[in-house]
Design an enzyme around this catalytic site. Structure first.
Site: not given
Length: 186
Positions: A85, A115, A142, A165, A180
């Site tokens: 989208n 990084h 989104g 994550t 989660r």
């Protein structure tokens, strides 16, 4: 003989992200995305030819709304019927593989760039790319953010605004910051 920054990036090693050859690749990607964003929708179709040529691989019936942003493009592999989208960003310093019939919502972000933890190396532009793998028939809401090295299993749902994550199992729903597992009704 030393590897180029591109070779180091491709094998997931630490590299200098400010390397002139990498900047030239990013400039090529920016031109392709500009063409995609600038063409009238009826001319552009599912994606501008320059953008399609830039991507690593594109299955049939993929559609990328404008605007779209990628760092390099060459590391993005889209399965059949993938839909991105408006406003999707993919920082593809490593492979990003998206399975068949996956939908990615507006303003979603997929990051491969990791990084350096040492501030001196980080300020010198040292980074590495960790691959992101998204299975088939996944729905990413989104403004979700997928971080480096994450794998999302087939049929999973990532809620809008989630920050992923770690890996998400096939068929699972993940939400929140950090994301989660959440109950998913049939």
């Amino acid at each position: 003989m030393t590897d180029s920054a591109f070779d180091q990036m491709m094998r997931g090693a630490w590299y200098d992200g400010r390397d002139p050859a990498l900047e030239a690749l990013r400039a090529t990607a920016r031109r392709a995305m500009h063409a995609h964003r600038s063409l009238p929708p009826e001319t552009r179709g599912a994606m501008a030819p320059d953008l399609k040529a830039l991507l690593g691989s594109v299955g049939p019936d993929c559609f990328i709304e404008a605007p779209f942003h990628a760092s390099y493009g060459c590391n993005i592999h889209l399965g059949a019927g993938v839909y991105l989208n408006a406003g999707v960003t993919i920082l593809d310093s490593a492979a990003v593989t998206v399975g068949d019939r996956t939908m990615i919502g507006p303003a979603a972000q997929i990051y491969c760039a990791d990084h350096h933890r040492d501030p001196a190396h980080r300020s010198a532009g040292i980074e590495r790319g960790l691959p992101v793998t998204i299975g088939a028939q996944v729905w990413i809401g989104g403004a979700a953010v997928i971080l480096p090295g994450v794998t999302i299993g087939d049929g999973a749902i990532i809620a809008a605004g989630a920050v992923v994550t770690r890996d998400v199992a096939a068929g699972a729903m993940a939400r929140g910051t950090p994301a989660r597992p959440a109950y998913q009704s049939p």
